[in-house]
Design a protein around this motif. Structure first.
Motif, PDB file in Angstrom:
ATOM      1  N   PRO A 145     -23.212   2.250   9.154  1.00 23.79           N
ATOM      2  CA  PRO A 145     -22.328   3.330   9.588  1.00 23.79           C
ATOM      3  C   PRO A 145     -22.777   3.891  10.926  1.00 23.79           C
ATOM      4  O   PRO A 145     -23.817   3.519  11.462  1.00 23.79           O
ATOM      5  CB  PRO A 145     -22.477   4.373   8.486  1.00 23.79           C
ATOM      6  CG  PRO A 145     -23.884   4.191   8.011  1.00 23.79           C
ATOM      7  CD  PRO A 145     -24.159   2.704   8.127  1.00 23.79           C
ATOM      8  N   SER A 146     -21.987   4.815  11.471  1.00 19.68           N
ATOM      9  CA  SER A 146     -22.387   5.542  12.669  1.00 19.68           C
ATOM     10  C   SER A 146     -23.695   6.278  12.377  1.00 19.68           C
ATOM     11  O   SER A 146     -23.828   6.919  11.333  1.00 19.68           O
ATOM     12  CB  SER A 146     -21.291   6.523  13.062  1.00 19.68           C
ATOM     13  OG  SER A 146     -21.681   7.328  14.138  1.00 19.68           O
ATOM     14  N   PRO A 147     -24.679   6.194  13.274  1.00 20.99           N
ATOM     15  CA  PRO A 147     -26.034   6.635  12.931  1.00 20.99           C
ATOM     16  C   PRO A 147     -26.322   8.131  12.838  1.00 20.99           C
ATOM     17  O   PRO A 147     -27.253   8.499  12.118  1.00 20.99           O
ATOM     18  CB  PRO A 147     -26.888   6.000  14.038  1.00 20.99           C
ATOM     19  CG  PRO A 147     -25.966   5.766  15.175  1.00 20.99           C
ATOM     20  CD  PRO A 147     -24.633   5.492  14.565  1.00 20.99           C
ATOM     21  N   PRO A 148     -25.630   9.054  13.517  1.00 25.22           N
ATOM     22  CA  PRO A 148     -26.138  10.428  13.573  1.00 25.22           C
ATOM     23  C   PRO A 148     -26.382  11.070  12.217  1.00 25.22           C
ATOM     24  O   PRO A 148     -27.364  11.773  12.017  1.00 25.22           O
ATOM     25  CB  PRO A 148     -25.070  11.190  14.346  1.00 25.22           C
ATOM     26  CG  PRO A 148     -24.309  10.178  15.079  1.00 25.22           C
ATOM     27  CD  PRO A 148     -24.375   8.935  14.262  1.00 25.22           C
ATOM     28  N   ASP A 149     -25.469  10.851  11.266  1.00 26.70           N
ATOM     29  CA  ASP A 149     -25.588  11.523   9.975  1.00 26.70           C
ATOM     30  C   ASP A 149     -25.700  10.529   8.823  1.00 26.70           C
ATOM     31  O   ASP A 149     -25.521  10.894   7.667  1.00 26.70           O
ATOM     32  CB  ASP A 149     -24.397  12.452   9.753  1.00 26.70           C
ATOM     33  CG  ASP A 149     -23.055  11.765  10.007  1.00 26.70           C
ATOM     34  OD1 ASP A 149     -23.053  10.555  10.312  1.00 26.70           O
ATOM     35  OD2 ASP A 149     -22.024  12.433   9.907  1.00 26.70           O
ATOM     36  N   ALA A 150     -26.003   9.254   9.138  1.00 23.49           N
ATOM     37  CA  ALA A 150     -26.030   8.233   8.089  1.00 23.49           C
ATOM     38  C   ALA A 150     -27.074   8.530   7.029  1.00 23.49           C
ATOM     39  O   ALA A 150     -26.926   8.124   5.869  1.00 23.49           O
ATOM     40  CB  ALA A 150     -26.280   6.863   8.713  1.00 23.49           C
ATOM     41  N   HIS A 151     -28.120   9.263   7.384  1.00 17.68           N
ATOM     42  CA  HIS A 151     -29.203   9.544   6.445  1.00 17.68           C
ATOM     43  C   HIS A 151     -28.924  10.753   5.559  1.00 17.68           C
ATOM     44  O   HIS A 151     -29.682  11.028   4.629  1.00 17.68           O
ATOM     45  CB  HIS A 151     -30.510   9.775   7.220  1.00 17.68           C
ATOM     46  CG  HIS A 151     -30.470  10.957   8.130  1.00 17.68           C
ATOM     47  ND1 HIS A 151     -29.682  10.984   9.268  1.00 17.68           N
ATOM     48  CD2 HIS A 151     -31.095  12.166   8.071  1.00 17.68           C
ATOM     49  CE1 HIS A 151     -29.836  12.153   9.869  1.00 17.68           C
ATOM     50  NE2 HIS A 151     -30.676  12.882   9.171  1.00 17.68           N
ATOM     51  N   ARG A 152     -27.833  11.461   5.820  1.00 13.13           N
ATOM     52  CA  ARG A 152     -27.545  12.662   5.031  1.00 13.13           C
ATOM     53  C   ARG A 152     -26.048  12.798   4.743  1.00 13.13           C
ATOM     54  O   ARG A 152     -25.483  13.894   4.786  1.00 13.13           O
ATOM     55  CB  ARG A 152     -28.057  13.905   5.772  1.00 13.13           C
ATOM     56  CG  ARG A 152     -27.612  13.997   7.206  1.00 13.13           C
ATOM     57  CD  ARG A 152     -28.228  15.229   7.900  1.00 13.13           C
ATOM     58  NE  ARG A 152     -27.988  15.213   9.323  1.00 13.13           N
ATOM     59  CZ  ARG A 152     -26.875  15.653   9.909  1.00 13.13           C
ATOM     60  NH1 ARG A 152     -25.905  16.131   9.176  1.00 13.13           N
ATOM     61  NH2 ARG A 152     -26.742  15.609  11.226  1.00 13.13           N
ATOM     62  N   LEU A 153     -25.423  11.684   4.403  1.00  6.94           N
ATOM     63  CA  LEU A 153     -23.994  11.694   4.129  1.00  6.94           C
ATOM     64  C   LEU A 153     -23.695  12.351   2.776  1.00  6.94           C
ATOM     65  O   LEU A 153     -24.470  12.241   1.822  1.00  6.94           O
ATOM     66  CB  LEU A 153     -23.445  10.268   4.132  1.00  6.94           C
ATOM     67  CG  LEU A 153     -23.380   9.582   5.496  1.00  6.94           C
ATOM     68  CD1 LEU A 153     -23.048   8.108   5.322  1.00  6.94           C
ATOM     69  CD2 LEU A 153     -22.367  10.258   6.406  1.00  6.94           C
ATOM     70  N   MET A 154     -22.550  12.998   2.713  1.00 12.20           N
ATOM     71  CA  MET A 154     -22.052  13.529   1.456  1.00 12.20           C
ATOM     72  C   MET A 154     -21.779  12.365   0.498  1.00 12.20           C
ATOM     73  O   MET A 154     -21.260  11.332   0.924  1.00 12.20           O
ATOM     74  CB  MET A 154     -20.750  14.306   1.731  1.00 12.20           C
ATOM     75  CG  MET A 154     -20.136  14.968   0.520  1.00 12.20           C
ATOM     76  SD  MET A 154     -18.511  15.723   0.936  1.00 12.20           S
ATOM     77  CE  MET A 154     -18.976  17.023   2.069  1.00 12.20           C
ATOM     78  N   PRO A 155     -22.135  12.486  -0.782  1.00  9.95           N
ATOM     79  CA  PRO A 155     -21.804  11.407  -1.731  1.00  9.95           C
ATOM     80  C   PRO A 155     -20.304  11.108  -1.717  1.00  9.95           C
ATOM     81  O   PRO A 155     -19.480  12.021  -1.595  1.00  9.95           O
ATOM     82  CB  PRO A 155     -22.253  11.972  -3.077  1.00  9.95           C
ATOM     83  CG  PRO A 155     -23.301  12.981  -2.738  1.00  9.95           C
ATOM     84  CD  PRO A 155     -22.876  13.583  -1.429  1.00  9.95           C
ATOM     85  N   ALA A 156     -19.957   9.822  -1.847  1.00 13.53           N
ATOM     86  CA  ALA A 156     -18.556   9.417  -1.694  1.00 13.53           C
ATOM     87  C   ALA A 156     -17.641  10.089  -2.707  1.00 13.53           C
ATOM     88  O   ALA A 156     -16.522  10.498  -2.357  1.00 13.53           O
ATOM     89  CB  ALA A 156     -18.446   7.897  -1.799  1.00 13.53           C
ATOM     90  N   ASP A 157     -18.082  10.231  -3.957  1.00 15.93           N
ATOM     91  CA  ASP A 157     -17.206  10.850  -4.951  1.00 15.93           C
ATOM     92  C   ASP A 157     -16.956  12.325  -4.631  1.00 15.93           C
ATOM     93  O   ASP A 157     -15.845  12.838  -4.808  1.00 15.93           O
ATOM     94  CB  ASP A 157     -17.779  10.688  -6.358  1.00 15.93           C
ATOM     95  CG  ASP A 157     -19.194  11.252  -6.516  1.00 15.93           C
ATOM     96  OD1 ASP A 157     -19.858  11.531  -5.482  1.00 15.93           O
ATOM     97  OD2 ASP A 157     -19.644  11.404  -7.665  1.00 15.93           O
ATOM     98  N   ARG A 158     -17.982  12.993  -4.120  1.00 18.59           N
ATOM     99  CA  ARG A 158     -17.805  14.387  -3.699  1.00 18.59           C
ATOM    100  C   ARG A 158     -16.892  14.469  -2.482  1.00 18.59           C
ATOM    101  O   ARG A 158     -16.076  15.399  -2.366  1.00 18.59           O
ATOM    102  CB  ARG A 158     -19.166  15.005  -3.389  1.00 18.59           C
ATOM    103  CG  ARG A 158     -19.093  16.452  -2.956  1.00 18.59           C
ATOM    104  CD  ARG A 158     -20.468  17.011  -2.650  1.00 18.59           C
ATOM    105  NE  ARG A 158     -20.400  18.179  -1.802  1.00 18.59           N
ATOM    106  CZ  ARG A 158     -21.413  18.673  -1.112  1.00 18.59           C
ATOM    107  NH1 ARG A 158     -22.600  18.084  -1.167  1.00 18.59           N
ATOM    108  NH2 ARG A 158     -21.275  19.736  -0.362  1.00 18.59           N
ATOM    109  N   ALA A 159     -17.018  13.529  -1.564  1.00 23.99           N
ATOM    110  CA  ALA A 159     -16.172  13.528  -0.370  1.00 23.99           C
ATOM    111  C   ALA A 159     -14.702  13.338  -0.748  1.00 23.99           C
ATOM    112  O   ALA A 159     -13.818  14.020  -0.208  1.00 23.99           O
ATOM    113  CB  ALA A 159     -16.616  12.419   0.580  1.00 23.99           C
ATOM    114  N   VAL A 160     -14.423  12.427  -1.666  1.00 19.66           N
ATOM    115  CA  VAL A 160     -13.047  12.213  -2.130  1.00 19.66           C
ATOM    116  C   VAL A 160     -12.502  13.485  -2.769  1.00 19.66           C
ATOM    117  O   VAL A 160     -11.375  13.922  -2.474  1.00 19.66           O
ATOM    118  CB  VAL A 160     -12.989  11.041  -3.129  1.00 19.66           C
ATOM    119  CG1 VAL A 160     -11.625  10.981  -3.821  1.00 19.66           C
ATOM    120  CG2 VAL A 160     -13.265   9.717  -2.417  1.00 19.66           C
TER     121      VAL A 160
END
Length: 205
Positions: free
Chosen positions: A81-96
């Protein structure tokens, strides 16, 4: 608001031109400026006017962006993924869940416009007169439409050095979001090959 607004929202995190990363939504004024660059404020509102744009709206818009970027990262998987926030992404189910809940902040109903001269046109009309909620819901719906549409399969993270943008691949061989990124990537590859060759030659007896 068109579904491409989701890509523009994700791109408010960008390379600053000096080797770092800039956040266009880091301040209330930054959010206001970004809204003004969007050509069609939702439902006839101008959220950048008056006191509509405040710190509360900024924080909520940033949270929508977090959800969008998390799902963009999922869409481009298994590539990086794009690197700036790749280490602290929101979990996908929460994002949906967050996008769906935000999209539902303002119910919309279909309306028919049919002027005396000209063809009929269908549009969606918001049923809640709240500029902040209208903007957030429009951003979330744009992301839902983008991620649920054909562009999702062509979404890529630019691999050029220092670039942090996502882009939609326009043709089969496209690797970068714009020509300048391609030039920078080719220069970096050339440098790396030259550096390896020099190191290899110096290591020989």
């Amino acid at each position: 608001m068109e579904r491409w607004a989701a890509l523009e929202l994700a791109s408010t995190i960008r390379h600053d031109g000096e080797g770092g990363v800039a956040d266009d939504l880091a301040t209330v004024q930054g959010l206001k400026d970004w809204i003004l660059r969007q050509h069609a404020p939702p439902a006839g509102h101008d959220p950048a006017a008056g006191d509509v744009v405040d710190e509360n709206l900024r924080l909520r818009a940033v949270e929508v962006r977090r959800a969008v970027r998390a799902l963009f990262a999922r869409a481009v998987s298994p590539t990086r993924p794009s690197p700036p926030d790749a280490h602290r992404l929101m979990p996908a189910d929460r994002a949906v869940a967050h996008l769906n809940a935000t999209a539902a902040l303002v119910p919309v109903v279909p309306q028919l416009d049919w002027p005396p001269e000209g063809p009929p046109e269908a549009r969606l009309s918001a049923t809640r007169d709240d500029p902040q909620a209208t903007l957030l819901a429009a951003l979330a719906r744009a992301a839902v439409e983008f991620l649920g549409g054909p562009e999702r399969g062509r979404l890529r993270a630019c691999t050029a050095p220092r670039c942090v943008r996502y882009f939609v691949k326009g043709h089969g061989r496209q690797e970068w979001c714009k020509p300048s990124c391609g030039n920078r990537a080719r220069a970096a590859r050339h440098y790396e090959r030259h550096h390896r060759a020099q190191n290899g030659a110096s290591a020989q007896p």
